[in-house]
Design an enzyme around this catalytic site. Structure first.
Site, short mmCIF file in Angstrom:
data_model
loop_
_atom_site.label_atom_id
_atom_site.label_comp_id
_atom_site.label_asym_id
_atom_site.label_seq_id
_atom_site.Cartn_x
_atom_site.Cartn_y
_atom_site.Cartn_z
N ASP A 148 -0.05 10.84 -4.59
CA ASP A 148 0.97 11.47 -4.07
C ASP A 148 1.22 12.67 -4.86
O ASP A 148 0.33 13.11 -5.55
CB ASP A 148 2.16 10.38 -3.96
CG ASP A 148 3.27 11.03 -2.96
OD1 ASP A 148 3.37 10.71 -1.56
OD2 ASP A 148 4.41 11.60 -3.33
N LYS B 132 5.44 1.81 -3.06
CA LYS B 132 5.34 3.04 -3.54
C LYS B 132 5.79 3.06 -4.98
O LYS B 132 6.12 1.97 -5.55
CB LYS B 132 6.40 4.03 -2.99
CG LYS B 132 5.98 5.73 -3.08
CD LYS B 132 5.08 5.98 -2.03
CE LYS B 132 4.77 7.59 -2.28
NZ LYS B 132 4.04 8.04 -1.03
N THR C 211 -4.44 13.59 5.20
CA THR C 211 -3.13 13.88 5.36
C THR C 211 -2.84 15.14 6.06
O THR C 211 -2.18 15.08 7.02
CB THR C 211 -2.16 13.69 4.19
OG1 THR C 211 -2.72 12.54 3.41
CG2 THR C 211 -0.71 13.49 4.55
N GLN D 156 7.03 3.83 3.85
CA GLN D 156 5.90 3.25 4.01
C GLN D 156 5.33 2.17 4.83
O GLN D 156 4.55 1.88 5.52
CB GLN D 156 5.28 3.15 2.47
CG GLN D 156 3.55 3.33 2.38
CD GLN D 156 3.22 4.78 2.20
OE1 GLN D 156 3.85 5.57 1.42
NE2 GLN D 156 2.07 5.07 2.83
N LYS E 267 5.34 3.20 8.41
CA LYS E 267 4.21 4.27 8.68
C LYS E 267 2.82 3.48 8.59
O LYS E 267 1.81 3.59 9.59
CB LYS E 267 4.09 5.18 7.49
CG LYS E 267 2.99 6.16 7.35
CD LYS E 267 2.66 7.04 6.16
CE LYS E 267 4.10 7.52 5.71
NZ LYS E 267 3.73 8.36 4.44
N LYS F 82 0.82 -1.24 -0.09
CA LYS F 82 0.17 0.03 0.00
C LYS F 82 0.85 1.20 0.03
O LYS F 82 1.65 1.37 0.69
CB LYS F 82 -1.04 0.17 1.31
CG LYS F 82 -1.82 1.10 1.33
CD LYS F 82 -3.25 0.94 0.25
CE LYS F 82 -3.96 2.20 0.27
NZ LYS F 82 -3.49 2.91 -0.99
P1 NDP Z 1 0.73 17.82 -4.46
O1 NDP Z 1 1.31 17.60 -5.68
O2 NDP Z 1 -0.77 17.99 -4.13
O3 NDP Z 1 1.64 19.05 -3.63
C1 NDP Z 1 2.85 19.33 -3.53
C2 NDP Z 1 3.07 20.69 -3.12
O4 NDP Z 1 4.59 20.44 -2.88
C3 NDP Z 1 3.22 21.66 -4.20
O5 NDP Z 1 2.77 22.96 -3.58
C4 NDP Z 1 4.42 21.60 -4.87
O6 NDP Z 1 4.77 23.04 -5.68
C5 NDP Z 1 5.41 21.52 -3.73
N1 NDP Z 1 6.67 21.02 -4.25
C6 NDP Z 1 6.64 19.74 -4.79
N2 NDP Z 1 8.13 19.33 -5.16
C7 NDP Z 1 8.57 20.51 -4.84
C8 NDP Z 1 10.15 20.50 -4.89
N3 NDP Z 1 10.91 19.84 -5.38
N4 NDP Z 1 10.47 21.98 -4.63
C9 NDP Z 1 9.40 22.83 -3.85
N5 NDP Z 1 8.14 22.47 -3.73
C10 NDP Z 1 7.67 21.41 -4.21
O7 NDP Z 1 1.39 16.61 -3.47
P2 NDP Z 1 0.93 16.27 -1.95
O8 NDP Z 1 0.30 17.39 -0.99
O9 NDP Z 1 -0.03 15.12 -2.05
O10 NDP Z 1 2.40 15.74 -1.30
C11 NDP Z 1 3.05 16.59 -0.47
C12 NDP Z 1 4.24 15.71 0.30
O11 NDP Z 1 3.24 14.75 1.25
C13 NDP Z 1 4.98 14.94 -0.25
O12 NDP Z 1 6.15 14.85 0.15
C14 NDP Z 1 3.90 13.46 -0.23
O13 NDP Z 1 4.89 12.55 -0.24
C15 NDP Z 1 3.62 13.73 1.25
N6 NDP Z 1 2.21 12.72 1.47
C16 NDP Z 1 1.26 12.85 0.82
C17 NDP Z 1 0.17 12.24 1.08
C18 NDP Z 1 -1.20 12.21 0.55
O14 NDP Z 1 -2.10 11.72 0.96
N7 NDP Z 1 -1.21 13.03 -0.76
C19 NDP Z 1 0.06 11.30 2.13
C20 NDP Z 1 1.43 11.35 3.07
C21 NDP Z 1 2.43 12.16 2.63
P3 NDP Z 1 4.54 23.04 -7.15
O15 NDP Z 1 3.16 23.05 -7.36
O16 NDP Z 1 5.27 24.53 -7.46
O17 NDP Z 1 5.45 22.01 -7.88
O1 2IT Z 2 3.01 8.87 1.45
C1 2IT Z 2 1.65 8.44 1.66
O2 2IT Z 2 1.53 7.89 2.83
C2 2IT Z 2 0.81 8.72 0.58
N1 2IT Z 2 0.89 9.27 -0.32
C3 2IT Z 2 -0.53 7.97 0.68
C4 2IT Z 2 -0.45 6.45 0.61
C5 2IT Z 2 -1.87 5.75 0.49
O3 2IT Z 2 -1.85 4.61 0.07
O4 2IT Z 2 -2.80 6.58 0.51
#
Ligand code: NDP
Ligand code: 2IT
Length: 448
Positions: free
Chosen positions: A168, A128, A212, A113, A116, A92
């Protein structure tokens, strides 16, 4: 690298066998660094190759993803899925579409993961995937064709009892829809539980979108509560402005805090009136614009392309963008400005140096494995609803998410205290607690 000779040897082998995969080395070092006390206390794991097996993915898939852009040009991307560990349940973990994606990044994410998912206590293994595809500037039709090509290879490795991807960075409800459609077409099965993060209208769970960000704020709230504190009246800085960041902002405001800054990869905005969530969602989710557009629309806000969002003084920092975005200098600036708590909404956003600065300064620090576990926990709730052909209300689902986050927090503290003596060492607590759950299952299941 701390730890005994065995731990050091395992780490040396990781570096030898996975050359150049620096993010994977970093993620593995952080976990291995925490495991000395747990291994000393559990000699039954010696000789079962637990560490060696944990650090080697069960399966690693790399595949070509050809697709045709709107101008008729053939494009070729690389797809990945790392099925890391299935001791506790089907693999997952999310899919990331970003040009920086490579095998080392997918492996670091898959490795995180495992622990977590174990911490959530919900019967899910770790995996992943993703692609170096860059969705920025691509039309809806291009995104659809890319997702269809990606799934045309990946489908054979998935299944509700085998491997269950989600979103993600760069993968949200739209992409999950296109991926699901292609899976259904190829397999001729309406297998709701094969992907999570689906829209609520056809098999998704309430609160998955928010989970999240909400979960990271609940985790920070639980840390603050141990010192008789809370979000009320607190200044908060959130990095990023994607899925995790937006809903972290929403929950901080609901709890009486004020988010004064957020960012994207082009820079950051400061708004002393508090980030206007409606405007932020309009700029990022509806218009897909750069964060500077927020400042253009709001007189109280300013945009900066220089420095980092962590230069803005705050009581609580929630890094919600990407790995290694918060370095030593950022941590020093935050501590100088009086930060009291940091919770990682993103995966591994703080460098090891930055974490050391927080720990030395006595800042409450919630590592991503624990603090952002609310997303995957709610994915597991989505799988439960799919398996039961049921659908819960927003309120019921959010109450379950809040309870999972409280349990994860309590488990980290209790394990940190039992294995290191300091209940505030959430890094040790998260790594050791996750490890012990996986190690128990792997030992019981034999050498596989
Ligand atoms: P999104 O794509 O929705 O948003 C990502 C955000 O981070 C954007 O604002 C983006 O800016 C910025 N970003 C991405 N890459 C970079 C970079 N190299 N430098 C600076 N800013 C950056 O992704 P999520 O919100 O889903 O994910 C954000 C983080 O949370 C990640 O680390 C992900 O692995 C983690 N995560 C996500 C989960 C989920 O359920 N979605 C669960 C657990 C963890 P820009 O638009 O300019 O690229
Ligand atoms: O980093 C993470 O935990 C996620 N991007 C969510 C994974 C999931 O299976 O919901």
């Amino acid at each position: 690298m701390n730890g005994n000779a065995h731990i050091k040897a395992v780490y040396a082998e990781i570096r030898r066998r996975n050359q150049g995969e620096v993010e994977f080395h970093q993620a593995a070092a952080e976990v291995l660094d925490s495991l000395g006390p747990a291994l000393d206390r559990h000699p039954e794991y010696a000789g079962t190759g637990i560490l060696e097996r944990l650090c080697e993915p069960e399966r690693q898939l790399i595949f070509r993803v050809p697709w045709v852009d709107d101008s008729g040009t053939v494009r070729v991307n690389r797809g990945f899925r790392v099925e890391f560990n299935s001791a506790l349940g089907p693999y997952k973990g999310g899919l990331r579409f970003h040009p920086s994606v490579n095998l080392g990044i997918v492996k670091f994410l898959g490795f995180e993961q495992i622990f977590k998912n174990a911490l959530t206590g919900m019967g899910i293994g770790g995996g992943k995937g993703g692609s170096d595809f860059d969705p920025k500037g691509r039309s809806d039709a291009e995104i659809m064709r890319f997702c269809q090509s990606f799934m045309t290879e990946l489908y054979r490795h998935l299944g509700e009892h085998t491997d269950v991807p989600a979103g993600d960075i760069g993968v949200g409800a739209r992409e999950i829809g296109y991926l699901f459609g292609q899976y259904k077409r190829i397999t001729n099965r309406y297998e709701s539980g094969v992907l999570t993060g689906k829209p609520v209208a056809w098999g998704g769970s309430h609160v998955r979108t928010e989970a999240t960000g909400y979960g990271a704020v609940y985790f920070a709230e639980a840390m603050l509560a141990t010192r008789g504190d809370g979000f009320h009246g607190r200044r908060v800085v959130v990095s990023g402005s994607g899925n995790v960041a937006v809903y972290a902002v929403e929950k901080v405001h609901a709890l009486g805090g004020r988010v004064v800054a957020c960012s994207d990869s082009s820079g950051y905005v400061v708004d002393e009136d508090g980030i206007d969530l409606g405007l932020l969602k309009d700029v990022k989710e509806v218009r897909g614009a750069r964060i500077s557009v927020y400042a253009e629309a709001k007189p109280s806000a300013r945009f900066s392309a220089r420095g980092t969002v962590y230069d803005v003084p705050c009581d609580v920092a929630l890094p919600c963008a990407t790995q290694n975005e918060l370095g030593r200098e950022d941590a020093v600036a935050l501590v100088k400005n009086g930060v009291i708590a940091v919770a990682e909404g993103a995966n591994m956003p703080c460098t090891p140096d930055a974490m050391a600065v927080f720990q030395e300064a006595g800042v409450l620090f919630g590592p991503g494995k624990a603090a952002n576990a609310g997303g995957v926990a709610t994915s597991a709730l989505e799988m439960r609803q799919n398996a039961a052909r049921d659908s819960w209300t927003f309120e019921e689902t959010e109450a379950r998410l809040a309870s999972v986050m409280r349990e994860v927090h309590a488990e980290c503290r209790a394990t940190a205290e039992a294995y290191g003596g300091n209940p505030e060492d959430y890094v040790l607590g998260a790594n050791a607690a996750g490890f012990l759950r996986v190690a128990r299952a792997m030992t019981a299941q034999g050498v596989v």
